[in-house]
Design a protein around this motif. Sequence first.
Motif, PDB file in Angstrom:
ATOM      1  N   MET A 137     -12.326 -18.043  22.732  1.00  0.00           N
ATOM      2  CA  MET A 137     -13.120 -16.887  22.309  1.00  0.00           C
ATOM      3  C   MET A 137     -12.617 -16.412  20.944  1.00  0.00           C
ATOM      4  O   MET A 137     -11.426 -16.453  20.666  1.00  0.00           O
ATOM      5  CB  MET A 137     -13.013 -15.773  23.344  1.00  0.00           C
ATOM      6  N   ILE A 138     -13.558 -15.947  20.131  1.00  0.00           N
ATOM      7  CA  ILE A 138     -13.236 -15.500  18.778  1.00  0.00           C
ATOM      8  C   ILE A 138     -12.912 -14.007  18.773  1.00  0.00           C
ATOM      9  O   ILE A 138     -13.628 -13.201  19.373  1.00  0.00           O
ATOM     10  CB  ILE A 138     -14.414 -15.782  17.820  1.00  0.00           C
ATOM     11  N   GLY A 139     -11.830 -13.649  18.102  1.00  0.00           N
ATOM     12  CA  GLY A 139     -11.494 -12.257  17.869  1.00  0.00           C
ATOM     13  C   GLY A 139     -11.810 -11.883  16.437  1.00  0.00           C
ATOM     14  O   GLY A 139     -11.422 -12.585  15.504  1.00  0.00           O
ATOM     15  N   ILE A 140     -12.540 -10.803  16.245  1.00  0.00           N
ATOM     16  CA  ILE A 140     -12.931 -10.337  14.915  1.00  0.00           C
ATOM     17  C   ILE A 140     -12.013  -9.184  14.518  1.00  0.00           C
ATOM     18  O   ILE A 140     -11.932  -8.171  15.222  1.00  0.00           O
ATOM     19  CB  ILE A 140     -14.399  -9.885  14.899  1.00  0.00           C
ATOM     20  N   ILE A 141     -11.312  -9.359  13.409  1.00  0.00           N
ATOM     21  CA  ILE A 141     -10.427  -8.295  12.912  1.00  0.00           C
ATOM     22  C   ILE A 141     -11.288  -7.114  12.473  1.00  0.00           C
ATOM     23  O   ILE A 141     -12.079  -7.206  11.525  1.00  0.00           O
ATOM     24  CB  ILE A 141      -9.564  -8.791  11.731  1.00  0.00           C
ATOM     25  N   ASN A 142     -11.136  -6.001  13.157  1.00  0.00           N
ATOM     26  CA  ASN A 142     -11.967  -4.820  12.921  1.00  0.00           C
ATOM     27  C   ASN A 142     -11.127  -3.780  12.177  1.00  0.00           C
ATOM     28  O   ASN A 142     -10.492  -2.921  12.779  1.00  0.00           O
ATOM     29  CB  ASN A 142     -12.470  -4.266  14.250  1.00  0.00           C
ATOM     30  N   TYR A 143     -11.105  -3.893  10.841  1.00  0.00           N
ATOM     31  CA  TYR A 143     -10.231  -3.034  10.027  1.00  0.00           C
ATOM     32  C   TYR A 143     -11.022  -2.125   9.087  1.00  0.00           C
ATOM     33  O   TYR A 143     -10.460  -1.526   8.176  1.00  0.00           O
ATOM     34  CB  TYR A 143      -9.236  -3.889   9.237  1.00  0.00           C
ATOM     35  N   GLY A 144     -12.334  -2.018   9.318  1.00  0.00           N
ATOM     36  CA  GLY A 144     -13.138  -1.065   8.570  1.00  0.00           C
ATOM     37  C   GLY A 144     -13.668  -1.565   7.254  1.00  0.00           C
ATOM     38  O   GLY A 144     -14.152  -0.770   6.445  1.00  0.00           O
ATOM     39  N   ALA A 145     -13.597  -2.880   7.000  1.00  0.00           N
ATOM     40  CA  ALA A 145     -14.082  -3.405   5.716  1.00  0.00           C
ATOM     41  C   ALA A 145     -14.964  -4.636   5.926  1.00  0.00           C
ATOM     42  O   ALA A 145     -15.122  -5.432   5.023  1.00  0.00           O
ATOM     43  CB  ALA A 145     -12.904  -3.752   4.807  1.00  0.00           C
ATOM     44  N   GLY A 146     -15.546  -4.764   7.114  1.00  0.00           N
ATOM     45  CA  GLY A 146     -16.348  -5.944   7.396  1.00  0.00           C
ATOM     46  C   GLY A 146     -17.760  -5.598   7.809  1.00  0.00           C
ATOM     47  O   GLY A 146     -18.025  -4.529   8.362  1.00  0.00           O
ATOM     48  N   ASN A 147     -18.679  -6.536   7.546  1.00  0.00           N
ATOM     49  CA  ASN A 147     -20.060  -6.391   7.992  1.00  0.00           C
ATOM     50  C   ASN A 147     -20.142  -6.966   9.405  1.00  0.00           C
ATOM     51  O   ASN A 147     -20.597  -8.079   9.614  1.00  0.00           O
ATOM     52  CB  ASN A 147     -20.995  -7.121   7.029  1.00  0.00           C
ATOM     53  N   ILE A 148     -19.693  -6.191  10.368  1.00  0.00           N
ATOM     54  CA  ILE A 148     -19.526  -6.681  11.732  1.00  0.00           C
ATOM     55  C   ILE A 148     -20.866  -7.015  12.385  1.00  0.00           C
ATOM     56  O   ILE A 148     -20.991  -8.021  13.083  1.00  0.00           O
ATOM     57  CB  ILE A 148     -18.761  -5.648  12.589  1.00  0.00           C
ATOM     58  N   TYR A 197     -17.116 -13.421  21.723  1.00  0.00           N
ATOM     59  CA  TYR A 197     -16.227 -12.778  20.755  1.00  0.00           C
ATOM     60  C   TYR A 197     -15.822 -11.407  21.268  1.00  0.00           C
ATOM     61  O   TYR A 197     -16.400 -10.867  22.222  1.00  0.00           O
ATOM     62  CB  TYR A 197     -16.922 -12.635  19.399  1.00  0.00           C
ATOM     63  N   GLY A 198     -14.834 -10.837  20.616  1.00  0.00           N
ATOM     64  CA  GLY A 198     -14.402  -9.472  20.874  1.00  0.00           C
ATOM     65  C   GLY A 198     -13.788  -8.912  19.609  1.00  0.00           C
ATOM     66  O   GLY A 198     -13.600  -9.629  18.614  1.00  0.00           O
ATOM     67  N   MET A 199     -13.479  -7.630  19.623  1.00  0.00           N
ATOM     68  CA  MET A 199     -12.926  -6.956  18.454  1.00  0.00           C
ATOM     69  C   MET A 199     -11.413  -6.794  18.582  1.00  0.00           C
ATOM     70  O   MET A 199     -10.893  -6.483  19.664  1.00  0.00           O
ATOM     71  CB  MET A 199     -13.558  -5.569  18.295  1.00  0.00           C
ATOM     72  N   ILE A 200     -10.727  -7.011  17.465  1.00  0.00           N
ATOM     73  CA  ILE A 200      -9.279  -6.805  17.395  1.00  0.00           C
ATOM     74  C   ILE A 200      -9.015  -5.549  16.578  1.00  0.00           C
ATOM     75  O   ILE A 200      -9.284  -5.494  15.379  1.00  0.00           O
ATOM     76  CB  ILE A 200      -8.581  -8.013  16.755  1.00  0.00           C
ATOM     77  N   ASN A 201      -8.505  -4.528  17.239  1.00  0.00           N
ATOM     78  CA  ASN A 201      -8.193  -3.268  16.572  1.00  0.00           C
ATOM     79  C   ASN A 201      -6.687  -3.047  16.432  1.00  0.00           C
ATOM     80  O   ASN A 201      -6.241  -2.304  15.567  1.00  0.00           O
ATOM     81  CB  ASN A 201      -8.795  -2.103  17.353  1.00  0.00           C
ATOM     82  N   THR A 202      -5.908  -3.707  17.310  1.00  0.00           N
ATOM     83  CA  THR A 202      -4.454  -3.545  17.301  1.00  0.00           C
ATOM     84  C   THR A 202      -3.798  -4.909  17.460  1.00  0.00           C
ATOM     85  O   THR A 202      -4.415  -5.865  17.950  1.00  0.00           O
ATOM     86  CB  THR A 202      -3.991  -2.623  18.436  1.00  0.00           C
TER      87      THR A 202
END
Length: 199
Positions: A1-12, A26-31
């Motif tokens: 599964m893909i983790g998307i780095i969610n750091y506030g600068a992406g077109n999610i 996929y899922g979101m990576i916040n930490t």
Amino acid sequence: MIGIINYGAGNIFSLTAALDRVGVTYGMINTADEIDLYDRIIIPGVGHAGAAMHKLRESGLVPYIKELRKPVLGICVGMQLLTEYSEEGDADMLELFPLKTLHFDAGVAGKVPHMGWNSVSVQANNPLFANIEDQTYFYFVHSYYIEYDTTFTAAKCDYGSPFSAAISRDNFFGVQFHPEKSGKAGEQLLLNFSTIQID
């Protein structure tokens, strides 16, 4: 599964919509502790590279990203973050590739930003481009580019002069274009990334 780095600068949204279309989970990576939940990572990015790097540092994820041994894909500004330095914001990047991100010279390149469809020339037998024909068109929108070199460039593009449309080193990959906005070819590239194996 893909983790998307969610750091506030992406077109999610565009990215997740494309992953939904091709059936990739996929899922979101916040930490940092969420990184281990995924077997591959995408770093999206739009806008200003210096500001994006600042946000990434604030997220606390930088040291963990640099130590990753699983497949990592940077998209657009996310790819530029993988270089050592960007002229945009006069900022140090992640330094995973010994390359620089530079501003297009309008006198050479023509209209800046470089925006729209352009063909890419695949430089090597790279798994990211499996089942994608050479000179396939992808969608670009950027004012800064990664310098072309023969060691790390997986695909090049010409806009006044050649630049790196895709880079590859060990488990790290980057694309300057937006696969999530590049139709079937972009979807194939995302599918390819979802199955890449690192020895």
